[in-house]
Design an enzyme around this catalytic site. Sequence first.
Site, short mmCIF file in Angstrom:
data_model
loop_
_atom_site.label_atom_id
_atom_site.label_comp_id
_atom_site.label_asym_id
_atom_site.label_seq_id
_atom_site.Cartn_x
_atom_site.Cartn_y
_atom_site.Cartn_z
N HIS A 173 51.15 -39.98 58.65
CA HIS A 173 50.33 -38.75 58.71
C HIS A 173 50.63 -37.99 60.00
O HIS A 173 49.75 -37.79 60.84
CB HIS A 173 48.84 -39.11 58.61
CG HIS A 173 48.44 -39.56 57.24
ND1 HIS A 173 48.35 -40.90 56.90
CD2 HIS A 173 48.12 -38.87 56.11
CE1 HIS A 173 47.97 -41.01 55.64
NE2 HIS A 173 47.83 -39.78 55.12
N HIS A 178 46.32 -29.79 57.38
CA HIS A 178 45.35 -30.63 56.68
C HIS A 178 45.18 -32.02 57.29
O HIS A 178 44.18 -32.71 57.01
CB HIS A 178 45.75 -30.77 55.21
CG HIS A 178 46.82 -31.78 54.95
ND1 HIS A 178 48.15 -31.57 55.26
CD2 HIS A 178 46.75 -33.04 54.44
CE1 HIS A 178 48.84 -32.63 54.93
NE2 HIS A 178 48.02 -33.54 54.44
#
Length: 739
Positions: free
Chosen positions: A486, A524
């Site tokens: 991520h 995001h």
Amino acid sequence: MQGLNEDVVCEFLAAHPDVLERIVTGPTVTRETFQRWSLRRASLTRKHSRKDFGDATLESRRRAILDHADNRVRILYELSQFCAQLVGTEAVELVIQNNEGAFTCKKTSEGELKLRKASFFSNNALWLTCLELSSTLVLKLKKHRKPASYVQSIINCAHQTIGELHFFVPVPETEKRWLNTLCMWASSVNYFAELSTHALASNGTEETHDNVARQRKLANFLLDVAKSIFHDIVSMDSVIIKVMNFAQKLVDADRASLFLVDAKSKEIYARIFDVGTGEEEHSRLSDTPQKEIRFDISKGIAGYVASTGEGLNIEEAYEDERFNAEVDSKTGYVTKTILCMPIFIRGAVIGVVQMVNKHTGVFTKQDEDSFEIFAVYCGLALHHAKLYDKIRRSEQKYRVALEVLAYHSVCNKDEVNKLKKIQINERVMELETFDFNGMRLSELEKPLYAVYMFRTLFSETLRFDVDDLTRFVLTVRKNYRRVAYHNWAHGWSVAHAMFVLLMKNKSLFTPNEALALFVSCLCHDLDHRGKNNAYMKTMSTPLAAIYTTSVMEHHHFNQTVTILQQDGHNILKSLTSDEYKQTLGLIKHCILATDLALFFANKARLNKIVDAGDFDITSPDHRSLTQAVLMTGCDLIASAKPWSIQTETVKVIFEEFYDQGDAERLSGKQPMAMMDRQQAHQLPQMQVGFMRGICLPCYELIGKVLPRAISLRDRCEYNATKWEELATEQKKSEEKLST
């Protein structure tokens, strides 16, 4: 020197304190060391002074107040002793205000406190130092005193100052709030006790005696309320449960519910909807948090009380048109009588308590009157619980902010100038396909192509400063942590997937909607720590204390807003005020939609609409669901990439999963199989479940809504089949080894 040990040294220093003083105050002990010793000494002294602050002490204070309810001096003395123990000091100065002159106290041989007039005080006040030494009360009159470090006023329900507590040691902010709450409750009890005493003196009838007995019983009940709620006031849910339980006992009701008022949305809501009788029910509600429910303030009995501030005593529920019988029909419970009363704080209704089915008959006027007094305690408890909750959340936000600031920084001028020197002047066709491999781009090329995609999408529809855009993209890159998956590369890939979708469906969304979707994808996972929401909650991290749902997603959105607010980073500044609010609201909706926990409900709703043939992209609800599902599809884009990219990405994903599992195991917790490095051989089988259970249903739904994106489903199906083949081979290999 052989006989020299710690005991000998301590004995010598105890016999020669002057030597110890010279050592401690001498140059060999630094100022920092001396201050550390002082703080430790103060902490130990305070802890020692609280050694008797237990149930027995609380009970003795409570009993003393009940036995001397008509003696203000005795009540204030007991209160001062309790507060002294709470703060952890050996003495507290009690100041008793009196309009007729100052009074001093004398203790008789029978142990009773009596008043004697003292005429030499001009300020009509009594200054007492109250100490308790060897169970003997010592009262000293002091004409001269040093200034107090903190003064706590004691104000009764008639807004009269009846005394002051003077402390000569620093009092922390938390304990000041405890003192304030305790003094308000104790002085309220004293006020009502004095009213009862006055009524008894003016009317000697049997009715008055009965009334005084009821008032004393109520005072006893309210003291139990204060004692119980006092211990758990820092927890809003605990306070709510206690308020409902005490409300039941007060009016002998079968059930009770408490609704809080949301003045902004004009709604009443409850996290804990209903409490029945018995400890088992109390425990179940404490261990199993319930979903918050909300009602419009204009509907129902509770809504009427909340909006008008008037209590309702209903003897036949089904005969009242405001009663909603739907709950009874679903639960099988039969509501007969209802007592619904408001809770005020500072003249405004902050909550409503609804008590149902009195065990004996109907709710009486006495029940209403008793609850009005009880509501004062409820209001104070709920108000202070809200304050503590806000303080706790602010502290956690402060901790998170410090952590983020320590880790991140805004891009510098050199980075901006370096990127501006490189221009992409021609159309990059391969970038407009889902198969594009972003993993092969360098650290310089990723932000360069991100700027290119933004300009390609919005150059004709949005006014923006290229420098602002460059700074925004580079700072977004800096705010992604260097975790296995991520990270910035993932954020870029998700934004690229949305870029392709928007290029293939240019007329589907408005320019501002497309802007929100692209920015949401790029941002995001900002400041992702490589750990999921479940880990954040299990480990009680500061973020989990701030956000109760979608923990990381809320943080990602807040980081997005923080970057937009940085000087020279606001790529939305050309929008009008209304457009800005709408776009920011859509960005929040889209980022929160990347929480997989929300995807299943979104998918089910949209599938139902599409399968029924009712889908209309112009419908706000259908449009919002489509945007949410598209965000999930872009977030999962690695599952719809060519097989070589898919396998390489999965390795990185599971490496991050295993890092989380390792951290959980170090904390003494058993990680789930997907996070367990020791279960790595099950990777193909777990990937099959993920692809078939989440990814394929997502892309099948996207294909129904956007036919031009059907290739995502086909690629995902191909990859799922390949994982199934690997899983089959893995299973055969294991069977051979077992034989």
